[in-house]
Design an enzyme around this catalytic site. Structure first.
Site, PDB file in Angstrom:
ATOM      1  CG  ASP A   3      -0.283  -0.041   2.524  1.00 10.19           C
ATOM      2  OD1 ASP A   3       0.941   0.195   2.580  1.00 10.19           O
ATOM      3  OD2 ASP A   3      -0.961  -0.296   3.528  1.00 10.19           O
ATOM      4  CB  SER A   4       0.260   4.591  -1.207  1.00 11.57           C
ATOM      5  OG  SER A   4      -0.898   5.045  -0.516  1.00 11.57           O
TER       6      SER A   4
ATOM      7  N   GLY B  45     -11.123   4.735   0.556  1.00  8.52           N
ATOM      8  CA  GLY B  45     -11.989   5.624   1.309  1.00  8.52           C
ATOM      9  C   GLY B  45     -13.303   5.010   1.744  1.00  8.52           C
TER      10      GLY B  45
ATOM     11  CG  ASP C  88      -6.234  -4.795   2.283  1.00 10.27           C
ATOM     12  OD1 ASP C  88      -5.818  -4.403   3.396  1.00 10.27           O
ATOM     13  OD2 ASP C  88      -6.832  -4.042   1.488  1.00 10.27           O
TER      14      ASP C  88
ATOM     15  CB  CYS D 227     -12.858 -26.220   9.319  1.00  9.41           C
ATOM     16  SG  CYS D 227     -11.280 -25.430   8.920  1.00  9.41           S
TER      17      CYS D 227
ATOM     18  CB  CYS E 247      -7.653 -25.442   8.886  1.00  8.58           C
ATOM     19  SG  CYS E 247      -8.162 -25.215  10.608  1.00  8.58           S
TER      20      CYS E 247
ATOM     21  CB  CYS F 263     -10.523 -27.794  12.291  1.00 10.58           C
ATOM     22  SG  CYS F 263     -11.232 -26.153  12.628  1.00 10.58           S
TER      23      CYS F 263
ATOM     24  CG  HIS G 248     -10.092 -21.838  12.149  1.00 10.71           C
ATOM     25  ND1 HIS G 248     -10.700 -22.935  11.579  1.00 10.71           N
ATOM     26  CD2 HIS G 248     -11.080 -20.915  12.346  1.00 10.71           C
ATOM     27  CE1 HIS G 248     -11.993 -22.701  11.441  1.00 10.71           C
ATOM     28  NE2 HIS G 248     -12.249 -21.482  11.907  1.00 10.71           N
TER      29      HIS G 248
END
Length: 377
Positions: free
Chosen positions: A91-92, A219, A269, A307, A309, A312, A338
């Site tokens: 990002d800036s 914004g 993001d 799930c 993952c 889990c 997770h």
């Protein structure tokens, strides 16, 4: 390498695409885990890769202050500094400056602010932001923008937006000063204009005078209502170029991501999945649970029975609550694994639904389940 983007499938306004960068392909819609200081908190690069993350975000503002662009450049760029070999967006610094309301002064030249680390006076202009991002050698850099306060009058919003457009032109000139072939990646412009449709369209028109490799909507997620945010997307996105990726900055609740994908957004993001993980808030197919709740003290089930993952598959809610109460680092790591798995799986499900032409029904069921979970909570 200037990133390229292709749309492979669509369902209404929603698209499945591929963003090709020098460090690999990103399938869209995509969620970018946030690596503020050159690390996604609690995660190794290999763990992120194992979860299926194809792109992450680095924070120009914080990396400029610590350790400084010179140190990162000496490593060959941010990819090598943080040992991440896939796509990277920076990002800036505009949003971080926006958040320092009491410490900053905005002028036509840029922003003067006091460092939140040591109080020293720091300058950030469009040229400074580009120079830092060029040193970081990210695949995607962002133009410096003036993130408009909310609420703001139409006159205040117009002045802020027009300043952002002048800064965008300066950012573009600086980033590509040696030509596109010399840049390490590509540059995105940022549409501003608050909650005013006409100002958003004027901002977009100004940006389209230059050949950006993608466009972001900035914004939003700054205090406006959901109705205001969706109204802006519905009025703006149909006018954005079809052949460029569309990035909605900082929006990260699962239901907000789904609603934005339905309206044609490709990239997202947010710190929500990682920050929530460290605070014990875990995402499930039935909504968000707070693992600190005493109801989970003897709960032998996983966070989410549906799930697969690592967390889990191997650990119970009772164990995760125990780790949290003991302030064990492993708790934050397992929670983060997770939550990021949930988000990356969500994006994969969205892509599958778009390819199948079933997004409308899928999104309706998903959003209805979230509303029902919120009502119970």
């Amino acid at each position: 390498m200037n990133p390229s983007f292709s749309v492979l499938a669509s369902d209404g306004a929603a698209r499945v695409g591929v963003l090709v960068t020098a460090h690999g392909v990103v399938e869209t819609p995509a969620f970018m885990p946030v690596g503020t200081y050159g690390t996604v908190k609690a995660m190794t690069p290999e763990e992120l890769e194992g979860l299926g993350a194809q792109i992450i975000l680095g924070n120009t503002f914080h990396l400029m202050l610590r350790p400084g662009p010179q140190i990162i450049a000496a490593h060959g760029g941010l990819h090598r500094f943080m040992h991440w070999q896939h796509a990277l967006l920076t990002d800036s610094g505009g949003f971080q400056v926006f958040s320092l309301r009491s410490l900053r002064r905005i002028s036509e030249d840029g922003v003067q602010f006091r460092s939140p680390i040591d109080g020293r006076e720091v300058r950030l202009t469009p040229e400074d932001s580009m120079d830092v991002q060029l040193a970081l050698r990210s695949d995607i850099a962002m133009a410096l923008d003036d993130c408009t306060e909310h609420p703001a009058t139409e006159a205040e919003t117009r002045a802020s937006m027009e300043r952002s457009m002048r800064w965008a032109a300066r950012s573009y000139a600086r980033y590509y000063r040696g030509g596109a072939a010399e840049a390490p990646g590509g540059l995105f412009g940022i549409v501003q204009g608050g909650t005013h449709e006409a100002l958003r369209l004027a901002s977009l028109e100004a940006l389209l005078c230059l050949d950006w490799c993608g466009l972001a909507v900035g914004g939003l997620a700054v205090g406006e209502s959901e109705e205001q945010r969706l109204r802006i997307l519905e009025s703006l996105v149909p006018h954005m170029p079809v052949g460029r990726p569309r990035y909605l900055m900082g929006v990260g609740r699962p239901e907000d991501i789904v609603a934005a994908v339905v309206r044609g957004i490709d990239m997202f993001d947010c710190v929500i999945p990682t920050r929530h993980a460290r605070n014990g808030h875990l995402f499930t197919s039935d909504g968000v649970i707070n693992i600190r709740n005493s109801a989970f003290a003897a709960d032998l089930s996983p966070i989410d029975s549906g799930c697969d993952c690592y967390t889990c598959r191997n650990f119970s809610r009772a164990y995760l609550r125990h780790l949290d109460r003991c302030n064990e680092i492993l708790g934050s790591r397992l929670n983060t694994i997770h939550n990021l798995h949930f988000y990356i799986t969500l994006m994969r499900s969205l892509r599958d639904a778009i390819r199948a032409g079933s997004l409308t029904g899928w999104a309706h069921r998903f959003l209805a389940s979230r509303r029902a979970a919120d009502a119970v909570a």
